[in-house]
Design a protein around this motif. Structure first.
Motif, mmCIF file in Angstrom:
data_model
loop_
_atom_site.group_PDB
_atom_site.id
_atom_site.type_symbol
_atom_site.label_atom_id
_atom_site.label_comp_id
_atom_site.label_asym_id
_atom_site.label_seq_id
_atom_site.Cartn_x
_atom_site.Cartn_y
_atom_site.Cartn_z
ATOM 1 N N SER A 154 -5.786 11.760 -7.036
ATOM 2 C CA SER A 154 -5.529 11.348 -8.422
ATOM 3 C C SER A 154 -6.142 9.982 -8.710
ATOM 4 C CB SER A 154 -4.030 11.268 -8.677
ATOM 5 O OG SER A 154 -3.434 12.503 -8.486
ATOM 6 N N GLY A 155 -6.766 9.402 -7.704
ATOM 7 C CA GLY A 155 -7.428 8.111 -7.909
ATOM 8 C C GLY A 155 -6.483 6.923 -7.740
ATOM 9 N N TYR A 156 -5.314 7.175 -7.143
ATOM 10 C CA TYR A 156 -4.363 6.074 -6.920
ATOM 11 C C TYR A 156 -4.644 5.466 -5.555
ATOM 12 C CZ TYR A 156 -1.497 8.466 -10.505
ATOM 13 O OH TYR A 156 -1.044 9.080 -11.635
ATOM 14 N N GLU A 157 -5.485 4.458 -5.533
ATOM 15 C CA GLU A 157 -5.833 3.845 -4.247
ATOM 16 C C GLU A 157 -4.762 2.844 -3.811
ATOM 17 O OE1 GLU A 157 -8.262 4.645 -2.215
ATOM 18 O OE2 GLU A 157 -9.193 6.114 -3.543
ATOM 19 N N VAL A 158 -4.385 1.995 -4.743
ATOM 20 C CA VAL A 158 -3.341 1.006 -4.425
ATOM 21 C C VAL A 158 -2.246 1.086 -5.485
ATOM 22 C CG1 VAL A 158 -4.690 -0.730 -3.169
ATOM 23 C CG2 VAL A 158 -4.697 -0.735 -5.648
ATOM 24 N N PRO A 159 -1.022 0.762 -5.091
ATOM 25 C CA PRO A 159 0.057 0.832 -6.093
ATOM 26 C C PRO A 159 -0.067 -0.279 -7.125
ATOM 27 C CG PRO A 159 0.926 0.142 -3.944
ATOM 28 C CD PRO A 159 -0.516 0.423 -3.747
ATOM 29 N N THR A 160 0.382 0.001 -8.340
ATOM 30 C CA THR A 160 0.426 -1.041 -9.377
ATOM 31 C C THR A 160 1.700 -1.868 -9.126
ATOM 32 O OG1 THR A 160 1.716 0.335 -10.866
ATOM 33 C CG2 THR A 160 -0.677 0.536 -11.036
ATOM 34 N N PRO A 161 1.822 -3.058 -9.714
ATOM 35 C CA PRO A 161 3.000 -3.882 -9.418
ATOM 36 C C PRO A 161 4.333 -3.165 -9.630
ATOM 37 C CG PRO A 161 1.352 -5.189 -10.531
ATOM 38 C CD PRO A 161 0.824 -3.788 -10.514
ATOM 39 N N ILE A 162 4.466 -2.422 -10.733
ATOM 40 C CA ILE A 162 5.758 -1.737 -10.963
ATOM 41 C C ILE A 162 6.005 -0.711 -9.855
ATOM 42 C CG2 ILE A 162 4.761 -0.046 -12.613
ATOM 43 C CD1 ILE A 162 8.219 -1.309 -13.180
ATOM 44 N N GLN A 163 4.928 -0.077 -9.367
ATOM 45 C CA GLN A 163 5.081 0.894 -8.283
ATOM 46 C C GLN A 163 5.451 0.198 -6.975
ATOM 47 O OE1 GLN A 163 1.236 2.745 -8.563
ATOM 48 N NE2 GLN A 163 1.841 4.039 -10.292
ATOM 49 N N MET A 164 4.807 -0.964 -6.728
ATOM 50 C CA MET A 164 5.082 -1.694 -5.484
ATOM 51 C C MET A 164 6.582 -1.962 -5.332
ATOM 52 S SD MET A 164 2.142 -4.544 -5.391
ATOM 53 C CE MET A 164 0.429 -4.157 -5.133
ATOM 54 N N THR B 270 3.380 -0.146 -21.251
ATOM 55 C CA THR B 270 2.801 1.195 -21.277
ATOM 56 C C THR B 270 1.488 1.136 -20.489
ATOM 57 O OG1 THR B 270 3.605 1.260 -23.522
ATOM 58 C CG2 THR B 270 2.163 3.044 -22.871
ATOM 59 N N GLY B 271 1.236 2.162 -19.691
ATOM 60 C CA GLY B 271 -0.018 2.214 -18.946
ATOM 61 C C GLY B 271 0.004 1.429 -17.653
ATOM 62 N N SER B 272 1.208 0.995 -17.232
ATOM 63 C CA SER B 272 1.250 0.189 -16.006
ATOM 64 C C SER B 272 1.595 1.027 -14.776
ATOM 65 C CB SER B 272 2.275 -0.937 -16.176
ATOM 66 O OG SER B 272 3.533 -0.367 -16.468
ATOM 67 N N GLY B 273 1.707 2.334 -14.950
ATOM 68 C CA GLY B 273 1.955 3.213 -13.801
ATOM 69 C C GLY B 273 3.426 3.513 -13.563
ATOM 70 N N LYS B 274 4.243 3.431 -14.607
ATOM 71 C CA LYS B 274 5.678 3.673 -14.453
ATOM 72 C C LYS B 274 5.962 5.117 -14.028
ATOM 73 C CE LYS B 274 6.840 1.938 -18.355
ATOM 74 N NZ LYS B 274 7.424 1.943 -19.665
ATOM 75 N N THR B 275 5.178 6.047 -14.589
ATOM 76 C CA THR B 275 5.462 7.461 -14.329
ATOM 77 C C THR B 275 5.418 7.756 -12.829
ATOM 78 O OG1 THR B 275 4.343 7.854 -16.408
ATOM 79 C CG2 THR B 275 4.888 9.787 -15.110
ATOM 80 N N ALA B 276 4.342 7.337 -12.176
ATOM 81 C CA ALA B 276 4.247 7.581 -10.732
ATOM 82 C C ALA B 276 5.308 6.776 -9.990
ATOM 83 C CB ALA B 276 2.852 7.231 -10.230
ATOM 84 N N GLU C 241 0.861 -1.199 0.000
ATOM 85 C CA GLU C 241 0.000 0.000 0.000
ATOM 86 C C GLU C 241 0.890 1.240 0.000
ATOM 87 O OE1 GLU C 241 -2.474 -0.191 3.412
ATOM 88 O OE2 GLU C 241 -3.402 -2.059 2.763
ATOM 89 N N PHE C 242 0.355 2.353 -0.519
ATOM 90 C CA PHE C 242 1.148 3.589 -0.506
ATOM 91 C C PHE C 242 1.477 4.006 0.933
ATOM 92 C CE2 PHE C 242 -0.863 4.307 -4.787
ATOM 93 C CZ PHE C 242 0.323 4.305 -5.502
ATOM 94 N N GLU C 243 0.573 3.658 1.857
ATOM 95 C CA GLU C 243 0.777 4.044 3.263
ATOM 96 C C GLU C 243 2.054 3.425 3.824
ATOM 97 O OE1 GLU C 243 -2.163 3.273 2.034
ATOM 98 O OE2 GLU C 243 -3.073 5.263 2.241
HETATM 99 P P1 AMP Z 1 1.682 5.410 -16.891
HETATM 100 O O1 AMP Z 1 1.977 3.966 -17.180
HETATM 101 O O2 AMP Z 1 2.619 5.956 -15.857
HETATM 102 O O3 AMP Z 1 1.589 6.245 -18.122
HETATM 103 O O4 AMP Z 1 0.231 5.450 -16.171
HETATM 104 C C1 AMP Z 1 -0.935 5.111 -16.851
HETATM 105 C C2 AMP Z 1 -2.145 5.721 -16.180
HETATM 106 O O5 AMP Z 1 -2.396 5.084 -14.946
HETATM 107 C C3 AMP Z 1 -2.010 7.191 -15.886
HETATM 108 O O6 AMP Z 1 -3.229 7.814 -16.265
HETATM 109 C C4 AMP Z 1 -1.839 7.273 -14.387
HETATM 110 O O7 AMP Z 1 -2.415 8.438 -13.882
HETATM 111 C C5 AMP Z 1 -2.584 6.043 -13.915
HETATM 112 N N1 AMP Z 1 -2.035 5.459 -12.683
HETATM 113 C C6 AMP Z 1 -0.734 5.310 -12.366
HETATM 114 N N2 AMP Z 1 -0.611 4.693 -11.167
HETATM 115 C C7 AMP Z 1 -1.846 4.424 -10.720
HETATM 116 C C8 AMP Z 1 -2.380 3.783 -9.547
HETATM 117 N N3 AMP Z 1 -1.603 3.298 -8.596
HETATM 118 N N4 AMP Z 1 -3.720 3.682 -9.442
HETATM 119 C C9 AMP Z 1 -4.527 4.181 -10.419
HETATM 120 N N5 AMP Z 1 -4.092 4.802 -11.535
HETATM 121 C C10 AMP Z 1 -2.764 4.912 -11.696
#
Ligand code: AMP
Length: 538
Positions: free
Chosen positions: A224-234, A252-258, A207-209
């Motif tokens: 921003s609607g990020y409730e739980v981290p995605t696997p790459i974020q974890m 692409t789209g797996s949450g790499k940016t965050a 969890e982000f916490e």
């Molecule tokens: P990215 O792969 O970084 O381009 O992210 C793809 C999309 O997922 C973007 O619109 C982000 O805002 C969104 N996103 C990233 N991390 C999360 C997360 N943990 N929960 C929900 N959305 C996310």
């Protein structure tokens, strides 16, 4: 006539009648303003005119004075109101002043939030059910006390946050993560598709916490609607928070940016030198997206300016902003070099560099077969418009130059979908395709076999999806015979089709006929006898 606007009459089927009664009474005796607001009170709770709202706040003020709250207000204007109402002899009940004069709620009726009696009215300030002016005043006092508490809590929170922002941040595994068994962690990674290499890689967070971020950042994540981290974020966030170098790859789209932004934010938060971080992106669009996300996550955090240095936009404003003590630069390589060449900007203060490669993982194109040129053009356009995928059409009207270009585009991953007429599909033999769609079923089985054979060549498995309808009914039984042995589940519409059964029956008849005309050990004597008999008759 005094109307206690601080309490609104609740609408129930019975009260619809009382609305009418009130209006009637008012139109014969009240002022126009009173009539209007009173009608609105009855008609649509919560959408009063400004006049009525003003009145309401006045009354609320009186009620919220602790000394006057319970009795004073009710005694003065309401006494008059009661009197008026009595004199009028109207059907309307006066608004109850005291809780004790309200009845208890019947099952299903609204309940006063203060005393539990019948919640006949709605408090205009909070939209809660109250039974009387007395309870409304108490309710407002309670609400005020709660708000005060909340404000002081927030104050304590922000003091705690200020403390957190001023103390150095060190990432350490959260107690929950530490409490997990090794095999639980391995299992989790396996299930989430997290594969790591390297020395002493920290465990993923769940969890982000678990990161111990400042509350503002936690709130920004939620907003921003990020409730739980995605696997790459974890996995990436704890490694980044430890300040380790990372080479990460995910779709692409797996949450790499965050995943890279959050550690960057935490690292530069307490940096005093600017700029502190540089994020390089290959395209302007991607850089803009990254900056947008960075701004969302940094909102409310102190001194967290960003600058976007990208081509295709005027340079002077970018240069100007770069000199405004920005913490994070988000740039495309070309524009960054241009700026470095031209200006005196020095980047020696940069401690973190992120290169967002954004190279799409190679995805083999989808090959779609249709039966005419127009179909190919139309479908290609439609797929592009609806899915945003890069599509192109291939058919006999394409010049040789165009055909070569398409083929090259496919090999260079420029196109994600190609819609082709059948014959031209043969020119695409070189292309590595994983999915073939026979949008139009070809007219012969030979062609069909050739088309589906484009998927999964060179020993790789592939998938073919075939749309069939009555236009290809003559091939139903052939298709079933061909496809069923592969274990494919066929649609019941096809399996139950009368055409298919007819074709099957005819085939069996033909077989029987064929069998009867064939010479075998069993029938050879019968054939000889029949032959002799025919000869002797002649
Ligand atoms: P990215 O792969 O970084 O381009 O992210 C793809 C999309 O997922 C973007 O619109 C982000 O805002 C969104 N996103 C990233 N991390 C999360 C997360 N943990 N929960 C929900 N959305 C996310």
């Amino acid at each position: 006539m005094f109307l206690p606007r601080s309490v609104k009459v609740k609408r129930t089927p019975d009260e619809d009648r009382s609305c009418t009664a009130k209006k009637h009474k008012l139109s014969s005796g009240g002022s126009l303003l009173e009539e209007t607001t009173e009608f609105q009170d009855c008609k649509s709770v919560g959408t009063e005119t400004s006049a009525s709202t003003y009145n309401l706040s006045e009354t609320v003020q009186e009620h919220t004075e602790p000394a006057a709250a319970d009795l004073g207000v009710a005694n003065t204007p309401l006494g008059k109101d009661n009197q008026n109402t009595d004199e009028d002899g109207s059907l309307e009940e006066p608004i109850k002043s005291f809780s004790k004069s309200q009845r208890w709620a019947e099952p299903g009726e609204p309940v006063c939030v203060v005393c539990g009696r019948y919640g006949e009215y709605i408090c205009d300030k909070t939209d809660e059910d109250v039974c009387s002016l007395e309870c409304k005043a108490k309710h407002l006092l309670q609400t005020q006390a709660k708000e005060k508490q909340l404000r002081s809590d927030q104050c304590t929170d922000s003091q705690a946050e200020a403390h957190l922002l001023n103390t150095p941040y060190f990432y350490k595994d959260h107690s929950f993560i530490l409490g997990l068994q090794d095999e639980q962690v391995e299992n989790l990674k396996l299930q989430l598709g997290i594969a790591v290499q390297g020395q002493q890689v920290p465990r993923p967070i769940v969890e982000f916490e678990h990161c111990g971020f400042p509350e503002t950042l936690n709130n920004n994540l939620k907003n921003s609607g990020y409730e739980v981290p995605t696997p790459i974020q974890m996995q990436m966030i704890p490694v980044g928070l430890l300040g380790r170098d990372i080479l990460a790859s995910a779709d692409t789209g797996s949450g790499k940016t965050a995943a890279f932004l959050l550690p960057v934010i935490m690292k530069v938060l307490k940096e005093t030198e600017t700029p502190s971080a540089l994020i390089l992106a290959p395209t302007r669009e991607l850089a803009i997206q990254i900056e947008r996300q960075a701004k969302e996550l940094m909102a409310g955090l102190p001194n967290m300016r960003t600058v976007l240095l990208v081509g295709g936009l005027p340079l002077p404003p970018q240069l100007h902003r770069l000199k405004q003590s920005v913490k994070v630069i988000i740039a495309t390589p070309g524009r960054l070099l241009e700026i470095l060449k031209q200006s005196s900007v020095q980047l020696h203060s940069i401690k973190i560099v992120v290169v967002d490669e954004d190279k799409k993982l190679f995805k083999p194109p989808v090959l779609v077969f249709v039966d005419c040129k127009l179909g190919a053009d139309l479908l290609s356009d439609a797929v592009h418009k609806i899915t945003g995928l890069q599509c192109t059409a291939m058919h006999s009207e394409k010049s040789q130059v165009e055909r070569t270009d398409i083929l090259q585009g496919l090999l260079q991953e420029k196109y994600e979908v190609i819609v082709s007429t059948g014959v031209l599909g043969r020119g695409l033999d070189l292309v590595n395709v994983k999915l073939v769609v026979n949008f139009d079923m070809p007219s012969t089985m030979d062609e069909y076999v050739h088309q589906v054979g484009r998927a999964g060549r060179l020993g790789h498995s592939g998938t073919a999806i075939t749309f069939i309808n009555n236009n290809s009914k003559k091939l139903f039984w052939d298709v079933v015979k061909r496809v069923k042995p592969t274990g494919t589940i066929l649609p019941p519409q096809l399996l139950n089709s009368p055409y298919l059964h007819d074709q099957k029956r005819r085939e069996q008849q033909r077989l029987k006929q064929l069998q009867s005309s064939l010479v075998t050990g069993d029938n050879i004597m019968d054939i000889i006898k029949k032959h002799n008999k025919n000869n002797s008759q002649r």
